[in-house]
Write a protein that holds these residues in place. Structure first.
Motif, short mmCIF file in Angstrom:
data_model
loop_
_atom_site.label_atom_id
_atom_site.label_comp_id
_atom_site.label_asym_id
_atom_site.label_seq_id
_atom_site.Cartn_x
_atom_site.Cartn_y
_atom_site.Cartn_z
N ALA A 1 0.84 -1.46 -0.03
CA ALA A 1 0.21 0.67 0.20
C ALA A 1 1.08 1.24 -0.33
O ALA A 1 2.27 1.68 0.69
CB ALA A 1 -0.95 -0.08 1.42
N SER B 1 -1.83 6.00 3.85
CA SER B 1 -1.76 5.31 2.82
C SER B 1 -3.47 5.75 1.93
O SER B 1 -4.23 5.74 2.50
CB SER B 1 -2.13 4.13 3.03
N ILE C 1 -5.96 1.59 -2.44
CA ILE C 1 -6.09 0.37 -1.07
C ILE C 1 -7.53 0.09 -1.17
O ILE C 1 -7.79 -0.51 -0.58
CB ILE C 1 -5.44 1.16 0.03
N PHE D 1 -8.43 -2.38 1.64
CA PHE D 1 -8.84 -1.49 2.26
C PHE D 1 -8.81 -2.39 3.69
O PHE D 1 -8.83 -1.93 5.06
CB PHE D 1 -10.10 -0.69 2.14
N LEU E 1 -6.10 -3.38 5.75
CA LEU E 1 -5.04 -2.23 6.13
C LEU E 1 -5.96 -1.29 7.29
O LEU E 1 -5.08 -1.81 8.23
CB LEU E 1 -4.91 -1.62 5.04
#
Length: 174
Positions: free
Chosen positions: A30, A126, A130, A134, A137
Protein backbone atom coordinates in the motif's frame (compact mmCIF):
# COMPACT_ATOMS: atom_id res chain seq x y z
CA UNK A 1 6.62 24.57 -11.58
CA UNK A 2 4.37 22.50 -9.30
CA UNK A 3 4.31 23.30 -5.56
CA UNK A 4 2.49 22.20 -2.41
CA UNK A 5 2.33 23.93 1.00
CA UNK A 6 2.30 21.71 4.09
CA UNK A 7 3.23 21.60 7.75
CA UNK A 8 5.73 18.79 8.26
CA UNK A 9 5.05 16.57 11.29
CA UNK A 10 8.31 16.08 13.14
CA UNK A 11 9.55 14.22 16.21
CA UNK A 12 7.93 11.05 17.51
CA UNK A 13 4.70 11.46 15.50
CA UNK A 14 6.63 12.06 12.26
CA UNK A 15 8.89 9.07 12.86
CA UNK A 16 5.86 6.94 13.74
CA UNK A 17 4.10 7.92 10.50
CA UNK A 18 7.22 7.22 8.41
CA UNK A 19 7.68 3.80 9.97
CA UNK A 20 3.99 2.90 9.69
CA UNK A 21 3.92 3.91 6.01
CA UNK A 22 6.95 1.69 5.36
CA UNK A 23 5.32 -1.18 7.27
CA UNK A 24 2.04 -1.02 5.35
CA UNK A 25 3.97 -0.82 2.09
CA UNK A 26 5.98 -3.94 2.99
CA UNK A 27 2.99 -5.93 4.33
CA UNK A 28 0.26 -4.77 1.94
CA UNK A 29 2.08 -3.06 -0.93
CA UNK A 30 0.00 0.00 0.00
CA UNK A 31 1.64 3.20 -1.23
CA UNK A 32 1.53 6.66 0.25
CA UNK A 33 2.59 10.21 -0.54
CA UNK A 34 6.12 11.06 -1.63
CA UNK A 35 6.04 13.90 0.90
CA UNK A 36 7.32 13.50 4.47
CA UNK A 37 4.66 13.18 7.23
CA UNK A 38 2.55 16.35 7.02
CA UNK A 39 -0.84 17.95 7.01
CA UNK A 40 -1.68 19.93 3.91
CA UNK A 41 -2.14 23.68 3.98
CA UNK A 42 -2.50 24.21 0.22
CA UNK A 43 -2.93 21.34 -2.25
CA UNK A 44 -0.58 21.21 -5.24
CA UNK A 45 -0.70 24.18 -7.60
CA UNK A 46 1.25 25.37 -10.63
CA UNK A 47 3.06 28.69 -10.86
CA UNK A 48 6.47 29.93 -12.04
CA UNK A 49 7.53 32.74 -9.71
CA UNK A 50 6.51 32.22 -6.06
CA UNK A 51 8.48 35.15 -4.63
CA UNK A 52 5.29 36.78 -3.28
CA UNK A 53 4.32 33.51 -1.54
CA UNK A 54 7.77 33.21 0.02
CA UNK A 55 7.58 36.76 1.34
CA UNK A 56 4.08 36.23 2.78
CA UNK A 57 5.15 33.02 4.54
CA UNK A 58 8.35 34.53 5.90
CA UNK A 59 6.52 37.52 7.38
CA UNK A 60 3.61 35.46 8.68
CA UNK A 61 5.81 32.89 10.45
CA UNK A 62 8.06 35.59 11.92
CA UNK A 63 5.03 37.29 13.46
CA UNK A 64 3.14 34.25 14.78
CA UNK A 65 3.74 31.68 17.49
CA UNK A 66 3.64 27.91 17.14
CA UNK A 67 0.55 26.12 18.42
CA UNK A 68 -0.12 22.67 19.87
CA UNK A 69 -2.20 19.88 18.37
CA UNK A 70 -2.71 16.18 18.99
CA UNK A 71 -2.55 13.21 16.69
CA UNK A 72 -4.77 10.50 18.10
CA UNK A 73 -6.18 7.35 16.52
CA UNK A 74 -7.02 6.79 12.89
CA UNK A 75 -9.74 7.65 10.45
CA UNK A 76 -10.39 7.25 6.74
CA UNK A 77 -11.92 8.84 3.67
CA UNK A 78 -14.33 6.14 2.45
CA UNK A 79 -12.12 3.21 1.44
CA UNK A 80 -9.69 5.48 -0.44
CA UNK A 81 -7.34 6.71 2.30
CA UNK A 82 -6.34 5.87 5.86
CA UNK A 83 -4.85 8.56 8.05
CA UNK A 84 -3.78 9.56 11.55
CA UNK A 85 -6.36 11.94 12.96
CA UNK A 86 -5.19 15.47 13.79
CA UNK A 87 -7.04 17.14 16.65
CA UNK A 88 -6.14 20.78 16.14
CA UNK A 89 -6.13 23.05 19.19
CA UNK A 90 -8.09 26.33 19.14
CA UNK A 91 -4.77 28.18 18.84
CA UNK A 92 -3.68 25.93 15.97
CA UNK A 93 -6.99 26.35 14.14
CA UNK A 94 -6.75 30.14 14.48
CA UNK A 95 -3.13 30.04 13.28
CA UNK A 96 -4.17 27.95 10.26
CA UNK A 97 -7.17 30.16 9.46
CA UNK A 98 -5.11 33.36 9.76
CA UNK A 99 -2.52 31.82 7.44
CA UNK A 100 -5.30 30.81 5.04
CA UNK A 101 -6.54 34.42 4.98
CA UNK A 102 -3.05 35.69 4.13
CA UNK A 103 -2.45 33.08 1.42
CA UNK A 104 -5.89 33.73 -0.05
CA UNK A 105 -4.74 37.29 -0.91
CA UNK A 106 -2.18 35.90 -3.38
CA UNK A 107 -3.70 35.87 -6.88
CA UNK A 108 -2.35 32.47 -7.93
CA UNK A 109 -3.29 30.64 -4.70
CA UNK A 110 -6.79 29.25 -5.08
CA UNK A 111 -8.21 27.05 -2.35
CA UNK A 112 -10.64 24.20 -2.92
CA UNK A 113 -12.99 22.69 -0.35
CA UNK A 114 -10.39 20.07 0.64
CA UNK A 115 -7.77 22.64 1.61
CA UNK A 116 -9.92 25.48 2.93
CA UNK A 117 -10.65 26.57 6.48
CA UNK A 118 -13.04 23.65 7.05
CA UNK A 119 -10.60 20.95 5.92
CA UNK A 120 -10.18 17.67 7.76
CA UNK A 121 -6.72 17.91 9.31
CA UNK A 122 -5.00 14.56 8.83
CA UNK A 123 -1.66 12.83 8.29
CA UNK A 124 -2.00 10.20 5.59
CA UNK A 125 -0.78 6.65 6.06
CA UNK A 126 -1.93 5.19 2.76
CA UNK A 127 -4.02 6.49 -0.10
CA UNK A 128 -2.94 4.85 -3.34
CA UNK A 129 -5.34 2.21 -4.70
CA UNK A 130 -6.15 0.57 -1.36
CA UNK A 131 -9.85 -0.21 -1.99
CA UNK A 132 -9.30 -3.97 -2.42
CA UNK A 133 -7.24 -4.27 0.78
CA UNK A 134 -8.95 -1.55 2.79
CA UNK A 135 -10.57 -3.75 5.50
CA UNK A 136 -7.39 -5.70 6.19
CA UNK A 137 -5.27 -2.55 6.19
CA UNK A 138 -7.76 -0.72 8.44
CA UNK A 139 -7.72 -3.58 10.97
CA UNK A 140 -3.94 -3.68 10.91
CA UNK A 141 -3.32 0.03 11.60
CA UNK A 142 -5.98 0.06 14.30
CA UNK A 143 -4.04 -2.62 16.18
CA UNK A 144 -1.22 -0.08 16.68
CA UNK A 145 -1.72 2.67 19.31
CA UNK A 146 -1.47 6.22 17.98
CA UNK A 147 -1.38 9.14 20.44
CA UNK A 148 1.02 12.08 20.10
CA UNK A 149 1.36 15.68 21.28
CA UNK A 150 2.65 17.83 18.41
CA UNK A 151 3.38 21.41 17.48
CA UNK A 152 2.22 23.35 14.44
CA UNK A 153 5.66 24.92 14.20
CA UNK A 154 6.42 25.13 10.48
CA UNK A 155 5.09 25.86 7.03
CA UNK A 156 6.99 24.19 4.22
CA UNK A 157 6.91 24.59 0.45
CA UNK A 158 7.79 21.52 -1.59
CA UNK A 159 8.30 21.49 -5.34
CA UNK A 160 7.81 18.59 -7.74
CA UNK A 161 11.10 17.65 -9.35
CA UNK A 162 12.36 14.40 -10.90
CA UNK A 163 9.10 12.60 -10.04
CA UNK A 164 9.22 13.41 -6.32
CA UNK A 165 8.62 16.25 -3.86
CA UNK A 166 11.74 18.19 -2.85
CA UNK A 167 11.81 20.69 0.04
CA UNK A 168 11.95 24.18 -1.47
CA UNK A 169 11.80 26.19 1.76
CA UNK A 170 10.76 25.76 5.39
CA UNK A 171 9.46 28.62 7.53
CA UNK A 172 9.34 28.26 11.30
CA UNK A 173 6.94 29.94 13.71
CA UNK A 174 8.33 31.67 16.80
Amino acid sequence: MRYVIVSVVKGKAGNFNNNLRKEVFQKFNAKSSKLPPHFTIKAPFEYDDIEELEEVLQNFCKNHKRAPYKIKNYNHFDNRAIYMEVIMSKEGKKLHDDLFDELNKISYINFGEKDGKDKVFHVTISSKKIQTIFDELWDYVNSIPCDFDCEFDNVSIFKWKNNTWILHKEYKFN
